[in-house]
Enzyme design. Structure first.
Site, PDB file in Angstrom:
ATOM      1  N   GLY A   1       4.077  -4.158  10.974  1.00  0.00           N
ATOM      2  CA  GLY A   1       3.098  -4.360   9.902  1.00  0.00           C
ATOM      3  C   GLY A   1       2.992  -3.187   8.947  1.00  0.00           C
ATOM      4  O   GLY A   1       3.985  -2.526   8.617  1.00  0.00           O
ATOM      5  N   ASN A  13      -2.039   1.995  15.811  1.00  0.00           N
ATOM      6  CA  ASN A  13      -2.401   1.730  17.213  1.00  0.00           C
ATOM      7  C   ASN A  13      -2.835   3.046  17.845  1.00  0.00           C
ATOM      8  O   ASN A  13      -2.608   4.116  17.285  1.00  0.00           O
ATOM      9  CB  ASN A  13      -1.228   1.094  17.977  1.00  0.00           C
ATOM     10  N   ASP A  57       1.658  -0.333   9.411  1.00  0.00           N
ATOM     11  CA  ASP A  57       1.955   0.931  10.106  1.00  0.00           C
ATOM     12  C   ASP A  57       3.452   1.256   9.988  1.00  0.00           C
ATOM     13  O   ASP A  57       3.838   2.379   9.605  1.00  0.00           O
ATOM     14  CB  ASP A  57       1.547   0.758  11.575  1.00  0.00           C
ATOM     15  N   ILE A  67       0.825  -1.220   0.000  1.00  0.00           N
ATOM     16  CA  ILE A  67       0.000   0.000   0.000  1.00  0.00           C
ATOM     17  C   ILE A  67       0.861   1.273   0.000  1.00  0.00           C
ATOM     18  O   ILE A  67       0.399   2.321  -0.446  1.00  0.00           O
ATOM     19  CB  ILE A  67      -0.998  -0.025   1.184  1.00  0.00           C
TER      20      ILE A  67
END
Ligand code: AR6
Length: 182
Positions: free
Chosen positions: A36, A28, A38, A15
Protein backbone atom coordinates in the site's frame (compact mmCIF):
# COMPACT_ATOMS: atom_id res chain seq x y z
CA UNK A 1 -17.00 24.09 2.41
CA UNK A 2 -17.40 26.42 5.35
CA UNK A 3 -14.84 29.14 6.06
CA UNK A 4 -13.30 27.12 8.86
CA UNK A 5 -12.29 24.50 6.25
CA UNK A 6 -10.16 26.83 4.12
CA UNK A 7 -6.97 25.14 5.40
CA UNK A 8 -8.30 21.65 4.63
CA UNK A 9 -8.07 20.27 1.12
CA UNK A 10 -9.07 16.92 -0.40
CA UNK A 11 -7.25 15.80 -3.54
CA UNK A 12 -6.94 12.61 -5.55
CA UNK A 13 -3.42 11.42 -6.23
CA UNK A 14 -0.22 9.78 -5.07
CA UNK A 15 1.02 11.08 -1.72
CA UNK A 16 4.65 10.30 -2.62
CA UNK A 17 4.51 13.19 -5.12
CA UNK A 18 3.27 15.75 -2.60
CA UNK A 19 5.50 18.60 -1.48
CA UNK A 20 4.83 19.35 2.18
CA UNK A 21 6.62 19.72 5.50
CA UNK A 22 5.45 16.18 6.18
CA UNK A 23 3.51 13.37 4.59
CA UNK A 24 1.90 10.75 6.80
CA UNK A 25 2.56 7.06 6.30
CA UNK A 26 0.00 4.34 7.16
CA UNK A 27 2.64 2.01 8.56
CA UNK A 28 2.74 -1.21 10.57
CA UNK A 29 4.07 -1.52 14.13
CA UNK A 30 7.42 -2.89 12.99
CA UNK A 31 8.05 0.23 10.83
CA UNK A 32 9.79 -1.89 8.23
CA UNK A 33 7.78 -0.98 5.16
CA UNK A 34 5.04 -3.08 3.58
CA UNK A 35 2.42 -2.81 0.86
CA UNK A 36 0.00 0.00 0.00
CA UNK A 37 1.01 3.55 0.73
CA UNK A 38 3.80 2.35 3.06
CA UNK A 39 5.48 0.46 0.22
CA UNK A 40 5.08 3.40 -2.15
CA UNK A 41 6.62 5.82 0.39
CA UNK A 42 9.60 3.55 1.10
CA UNK A 43 10.23 2.98 -2.62
CA UNK A 44 10.12 6.70 -3.38
CA UNK A 45 12.17 7.77 -0.34
CA UNK A 46 14.93 5.21 -0.85
CA UNK A 47 16.83 2.87 1.48
CA UNK A 48 17.84 5.52 3.97
CA UNK A 49 14.25 5.78 5.16
CA UNK A 50 14.24 2.11 6.16
CA UNK A 51 17.60 2.58 7.87
CA UNK A 52 16.24 5.44 9.98
CA UNK A 53 13.04 3.49 10.72
CA UNK A 54 15.15 0.59 12.01
CA UNK A 55 16.60 2.87 14.69
CA UNK A 56 13.13 3.69 16.03
CA UNK A 57 11.96 0.29 17.26
CA UNK A 58 8.29 -0.58 17.30
CA UNK A 59 5.44 1.88 17.04
CA UNK A 60 2.26 0.73 18.81
CA UNK A 61 -1.16 1.22 17.18
CA UNK A 62 -2.35 4.81 17.54
CA UNK A 63 1.15 6.26 18.05
CA UNK A 64 3.37 8.10 15.54
CA UNK A 65 7.09 8.55 14.77
CA UNK A 66 8.82 11.16 12.59
CA UNK A 67 11.70 10.66 10.15
CA UNK A 68 13.35 12.58 7.34
CA UNK A 69 11.83 12.38 3.86
CA UNK A 70 15.07 11.54 1.99
CA UNK A 71 14.33 11.37 -1.77
CA UNK A 72 10.70 12.40 -1.32
CA UNK A 73 9.62 15.95 -2.11
CA UNK A 74 8.28 16.04 1.47
CA UNK A 75 10.79 17.08 4.18
CA UNK A 76 9.54 14.55 6.73
CA UNK A 77 7.51 11.38 6.98
CA UNK A 78 5.29 10.89 10.03
CA UNK A 79 4.63 7.17 10.41
CA UNK A 80 1.49 6.16 12.26
CA UNK A 81 -0.05 2.75 12.81
CA UNK A 82 -3.78 2.50 12.28
CA UNK A 83 -6.01 -0.19 13.77
CA UNK A 84 -6.88 -3.39 11.92
CA UNK A 85 -10.68 -3.42 11.48
CA UNK A 86 -12.19 -6.21 13.58
CA UNK A 87 -15.85 -5.30 13.28
CA UNK A 88 -15.79 -2.05 15.22
CA UNK A 89 -16.20 -3.42 18.74
CA UNK A 90 -12.51 -3.54 19.66
CA UNK A 91 -11.87 0.17 20.14
CA UNK A 92 -10.92 0.74 16.50
CA UNK A 93 -12.59 4.17 16.28
CA UNK A 94 -10.66 5.47 19.29
CA UNK A 95 -7.40 4.04 17.96
CA UNK A 96 -7.91 5.62 14.55
CA UNK A 97 -8.68 8.99 16.15
CA UNK A 98 -5.49 8.63 18.22
CA UNK A 99 -3.44 8.19 15.03
CA UNK A 100 -4.50 11.63 13.83
CA UNK A 101 -3.95 13.11 17.30
CA UNK A 102 -0.47 11.57 17.54
CA UNK A 103 0.46 12.92 14.10
CA UNK A 104 -0.66 16.44 15.05
CA UNK A 105 1.28 16.24 18.33
CA UNK A 106 4.43 15.79 16.19
CA UNK A 107 3.32 18.49 13.75
CA UNK A 108 3.06 20.88 16.71
CA UNK A 109 6.32 19.77 18.34
CA UNK A 110 8.31 20.24 15.13
CA UNK A 111 6.57 23.45 14.04
CA UNK A 112 5.38 21.96 10.74
CA UNK A 113 3.02 24.08 8.66
CA UNK A 114 1.88 21.77 5.86
CA UNK A 115 0.98 18.09 6.18
CA UNK A 116 -0.60 15.53 3.86
CA UNK A 117 -2.47 12.42 5.02
CA UNK A 118 -3.51 9.25 3.23
CA UNK A 119 -6.69 7.51 4.34
CA UNK A 120 -5.22 5.59 7.31
CA UNK A 121 -6.38 1.97 7.85
CA UNK A 122 -8.79 1.84 4.89
CA UNK A 123 -6.65 -0.40 2.67
CA UNK A 124 -4.95 -3.57 3.93
CA UNK A 125 -6.28 -2.93 7.47
CA UNK A 126 -9.88 -3.00 6.21
CA UNK A 127 -11.41 -0.06 8.09
CA UNK A 128 -14.70 0.90 6.33
CA UNK A 129 -14.02 4.02 4.29
CA UNK A 130 -17.24 5.84 5.26
CA UNK A 131 -16.56 5.49 8.96
CA UNK A 132 -12.85 6.25 8.66
CA UNK A 133 -13.47 9.39 6.59
CA UNK A 134 -15.66 10.85 9.31
CA UNK A 135 -13.11 10.21 12.04
CA UNK A 136 -10.28 11.58 9.89
CA UNK A 137 -12.10 14.81 9.05
CA UNK A 138 -13.33 15.33 12.61
CA UNK A 139 -9.81 14.97 14.02
CA UNK A 140 -8.21 17.14 11.32
CA UNK A 141 -10.76 19.90 11.90
CA UNK A 142 -10.22 19.74 15.66
CA UNK A 143 -6.45 20.00 15.15
CA UNK A 144 -6.80 22.95 12.76
CA UNK A 145 -8.84 24.79 15.36
CA UNK A 146 -6.27 24.07 18.04
CA UNK A 147 -3.18 24.83 15.89
CA UNK A 148 -3.41 28.15 14.04
CA UNK A 149 0.23 27.73 12.92
CA UNK A 150 -0.78 24.91 10.57
CA UNK A 151 -1.36 26.44 7.15
CA UNK A 152 -2.64 23.48 5.18
CA UNK A 153 -3.74 19.91 5.69
CA UNK A 154 -4.23 17.89 2.51
CA UNK A 155 -5.93 14.51 2.47
CA UNK A 156 -4.62 12.63 -0.55
CA UNK A 157 -7.11 10.01 -1.72
CA UNK A 158 -5.79 7.34 -4.02
CA UNK A 159 -8.94 6.69 -6.08
CA UNK A 160 -11.80 8.86 -7.35
CA UNK A 161 -14.14 6.73 -5.25
CA UNK A 162 -12.22 7.44 -2.05
CA UNK A 163 -12.25 11.14 -2.90
CA UNK A 164 -16.02 11.03 -3.43
CA UNK A 165 -16.61 9.38 -0.05
CA UNK A 166 -14.45 11.98 1.73
CA UNK A 167 -16.18 14.80 -0.19
CA UNK A 168 -19.56 13.61 1.02
CA UNK A 169 -18.32 13.35 4.57
CA UNK A 170 -16.82 16.85 4.40
CA UNK A 171 -20.11 18.21 3.03
CA UNK A 172 -21.79 16.78 6.12
CA UNK A 173 -23.92 14.29 4.23
CA UNK A 174 -25.18 11.53 6.53
CA UNK A 175 -23.43 8.19 6.46
CA UNK A 176 -25.53 5.96 4.18
CA UNK A 177 -27.16 2.93 5.76
CA UNK A 178 -24.73 0.03 5.22
CA UNK A 179 -22.24 2.21 3.31
CA UNK A 180 -22.40 3.26 -0.33
CA UNK A 181 -22.49 -0.23 -1.75
CA UNK A 182 -18.77 -1.03 -1.49
N1 AR6 B 1 -0.87 7.66 -2.21
C1 AR6 B 1 -1.99 7.86 -1.49
N2 AR6 B 1 -2.77 6.86 -1.00
C2 AR6 B 1 -2.38 5.60 -1.29
C3 AR6 B 1 -1.22 5.28 -2.03
C4 AR6 B 1 -0.44 6.39 -2.50
N3 AR6 B 1 0.68 6.20 -3.20
N4 AR6 B 1 -1.13 3.93 -2.13
C5 AR6 B 1 -2.19 3.41 -1.48
N5 AR6 B 1 -2.95 4.41 -0.97
P1 AR6 B 1 -2.93 0.94 3.02
P2 AR6 B 1 -3.61 0.54 5.87
C6 AR6 B 1 -4.19 4.34 -0.19
O1 AR6 B 1 -3.25 -0.47 2.71
O2 AR6 B 1 -4.98 0.10 5.51
C7 AR6 B 1 0.89 -1.80 4.64
O3 AR6 B 1 1.35 -3.04 4.19
C8 AR6 B 1 -5.01 3.07 -0.25
O4 AR6 B 1 -5.79 3.04 -1.44
O5 AR6 B 1 -1.72 1.56 2.42
O6 AR6 B 1 -3.43 1.52 7.00
C9 AR6 B 1 1.52 -1.37 5.96
O7 AR6 B 1 2.85 -1.82 6.08
C10 AR6 B 1 -5.89 3.23 0.99
O8 AR6 B 1 -7.00 4.08 0.72
O9 AR6 B 1 -2.79 1.19 4.63
C11 AR6 B 1 0.63 -2.01 6.97
O10 AR6 B 1 0.98 -3.36 7.20
C12 AR6 B 1 -4.97 3.97 1.97
O11 AR6 B 1 -3.86 4.44 1.18
C13 AR6 B 1 -0.74 -1.96 6.33
O12 AR6 B 1 -0.50 -1.90 4.92
C14 AR6 B 1 -4.45 3.11 3.09
O13 AR6 B 1 -4.22 1.79 2.63
C15 AR6 B 1 -1.50 -0.70 6.70
O14 AR6 B 1 -2.79 -0.78 6.18
Amino acid sequence: MSLSDSRLELVQGDITKVTADAIVNAANSALVGGGGVDGAIHRAAGRELLEECRTLGRCPTGEARITQGYKLPARHVIHTVGPVWQGGGRGEAGQLARCYQSVFALVEKHGLRTVAFPSISTGVYGYPLEKASRIALREIRAALERLPSVEKVTVVLFTPWDLEVYRRALAGEPEPEGGLGR
